[in-house]
Design a protein around this motif. Sequence first.
Motif, short mmCIF file in Angstrom:
data_model
loop_
_atom_site.label_atom_id
_atom_site.label_comp_id
_atom_site.label_asym_id
_atom_site.label_seq_id
_atom_site.Cartn_x
_atom_site.Cartn_y
_atom_site.Cartn_z
N GLU B 13 -9.86 -10.95 -39.77
CA GLU B 13 -8.98 -11.70 -40.66
C GLU B 13 -9.49 -11.68 -42.11
O GLU B 13 -8.73 -11.49 -43.05
CB GLU B 13 -8.91 -13.15 -40.16
N GLU B 31 1.37 -4.53 -46.04
CA GLU B 31 1.62 -5.24 -44.79
C GLU B 31 0.37 -5.10 -43.95
O GLU B 31 -0.47 -4.23 -44.21
CB GLU B 31 2.82 -4.64 -44.05
N ALA B 34 -2.94 -6.69 -36.80
CA ALA B 34 -4.26 -7.12 -36.35
C ALA B 34 -4.81 -6.27 -35.20
O ALA B 34 -5.96 -6.42 -34.82
CB ALA B 34 -4.23 -8.58 -35.94
N ASP B 35 -3.99 -5.38 -34.66
CA ASP B 35 -4.54 -4.45 -33.68
C ASP B 35 -3.72 -3.17 -33.64
O ASP B 35 -2.71 -3.04 -34.33
CB ASP B 35 -4.62 -5.10 -32.29
N GLN B 38 0.16 -3.23 -32.56
CA GLN B 38 0.93 -3.83 -33.63
C GLN B 38 1.02 -2.90 -34.82
O GLN B 38 2.05 -2.78 -35.47
CB GLN B 38 0.23 -5.14 -34.03
N LYS B 42 4.35 -1.73 -36.61
CA LYS B 42 4.59 -2.02 -38.04
C LYS B 42 4.85 -0.74 -38.81
O LYS B 42 5.73 -0.67 -39.67
CB LYS B 42 3.36 -2.73 -38.64
N GLN B 45 8.32 0.63 -38.62
CA GLN B 45 9.35 -0.09 -39.33
C GLN B 45 9.10 -0.10 -40.84
O GLN B 45 10.00 -0.01 -41.66
CB GLN B 45 9.40 -1.51 -38.74
N PHE B 46 7.85 -0.15 -41.23
CA PHE B 46 7.46 -0.34 -42.63
C PHE B 46 7.38 1.00 -43.39
O PHE B 46 7.58 1.06 -44.60
CB PHE B 46 6.12 -1.07 -42.66
N ILE B 170 13.04 -6.09 -64.19
CA ILE B 170 12.98 -7.31 -63.40
C ILE B 170 12.35 -8.42 -64.23
O ILE B 170 11.36 -8.18 -64.93
CB ILE B 170 12.16 -7.08 -62.12
#
Lengths: 225, 225
Positions: B13, B31, B34-35, B38, B42, B45-46, B170
């Motif tokens: 962490e 993004e 933690a393992d 996952q 991720k 999708q990312f 922006i």
Amino acid sequence: MEKIKVLIVDDEETITQFLILGLQNEGYIVESAADGMQGIAKAEQFEPHLVILDVMMPGMDGFEVCRMLKKKGRKLSIIMLTARDQVDDRIKGLNDGADDYLVKPFSFEELLARMQARLRNQFPELGDSLLAGPLRIDDRRREAYLEAEVLKLSPTEYELLKYLTMNQGIVLSKALILDKVWGYSFNGEENIVEVYIRSLREKLHDKDRQMIRTIRGAGYRLDVK
Amino acid sequence: MEKIKVLIVDDEETITQFLILGLQNEGYIVESAADGMQGIAKAEQFEPHLVILDVMMPGMDGFEVCRMLKKKGRKLSIIMLTARDQVDDRIKGLNDGADDYLVKPFSFEELLARMQARLRNQFPELGDSLLAGPLRIDDRRREAYLEAEVLKLSPTEYELLKYLTMNQGIVLSKALILDKVWGYSFNGEENIVEVYIRSLREKLHDKDRQMIRTIRGAGYRLDVK
DNA sequence: GGGATTCTTCAGCTATTTTTCAGCTAGTTG
DNA sequence: CAACTAGCTGAAAAATAGCTGAAGAATCCC
């Protein structure tokens, strides 16, 4: 802009209530459910863009709900809520399809930020620019346009126009506008809304009040063809 | 310039948190996972440009994750993190598709340098120079140009201009700018942003504030034709 | 250590914006 | 049509955000 729909699934009345109020205030459409079963049923019918899901609930727990929601296959973001001492690996792993999690207690701003990050990822078409007939509001640039013209608005005028635009076709009372645009802490008269509506009308070249209509005794309504 | 997306896969962490903050501050979209499982989900999708991957993790280890990511075939850089006593031949050989590795503990600057090297290789269109109309920022040389002119900027001015350039069009609030350019630990007044904006405007010959616009009540926005 | 550069603070200033108010206009009701 | 009320308006007063020049503090580099 299409409004964003958020479903809250949590058995703690206090939190749910707090979230509903806060999120509605931010312009989201919010529904809630008090347990997992109910949550799934609501989701079916409400078709939310994003679900805020408590992990710890009586009956079906958050993980199970999460899996079931994801299985439906609809595009959907899920943010899990969990107490500090419940952060187990399933959450950390986001194994069951959740997209993010927050540890209670969390700040409302934190939640908003996470939500926006999620939504921007999943629904890039939302959130960017708001359309209403000849009116367009680009919130990232913080600019409002009437046809091709850039409107020169003061901060409050901008917020007011944005609020009207998000609620085009709906009558908004002066009290409501005061709440949403000025915030609950403002304690002046409602006349100020009239004053600002006037200056908006001027800048929108809306002399005959066809665009921002006065509904006597009720409030104002933004009408665009 | 398209922003660069970085995925961090690490079970510690502390390190993850440290990297997220640091990299976000550098303007990357970050993004984390933690393992391994996952991480792969991720990544799917990312769609990151670069993955920072810990070797030692519970469950699937870094090598396996690395192989699986590479198998997907998408263009992707991988940097492995490893403890000093785990540097085995697989890493040294970078056999499983990793592009580089770093031994913990490493300095953040070291990591940034490696990342940039990787990104330059894989995505030459990213990472090198940032363009915004007549403005160009060459982060490798750490120089900013206005048309052909080299701008003589102080370190903070450079960072500020870079941040504005990365987010051209922006509106950026003073609070946000303070966070991103000065860092969250800075606890002075927002006035300092105004002061620096002024000196940037001066150096950009932007007397009429067409380039760096003040959006009263909201922040600043870099506008280039 | 000392000179140069950079960073930060500050107070006064300016222009804009917000808020109030009193008188006015125009719907509504009986 | 008279009385009443909600909403409109112009202008003045109050408040505030952002700009600026300058000065002191910190840092860097020789």
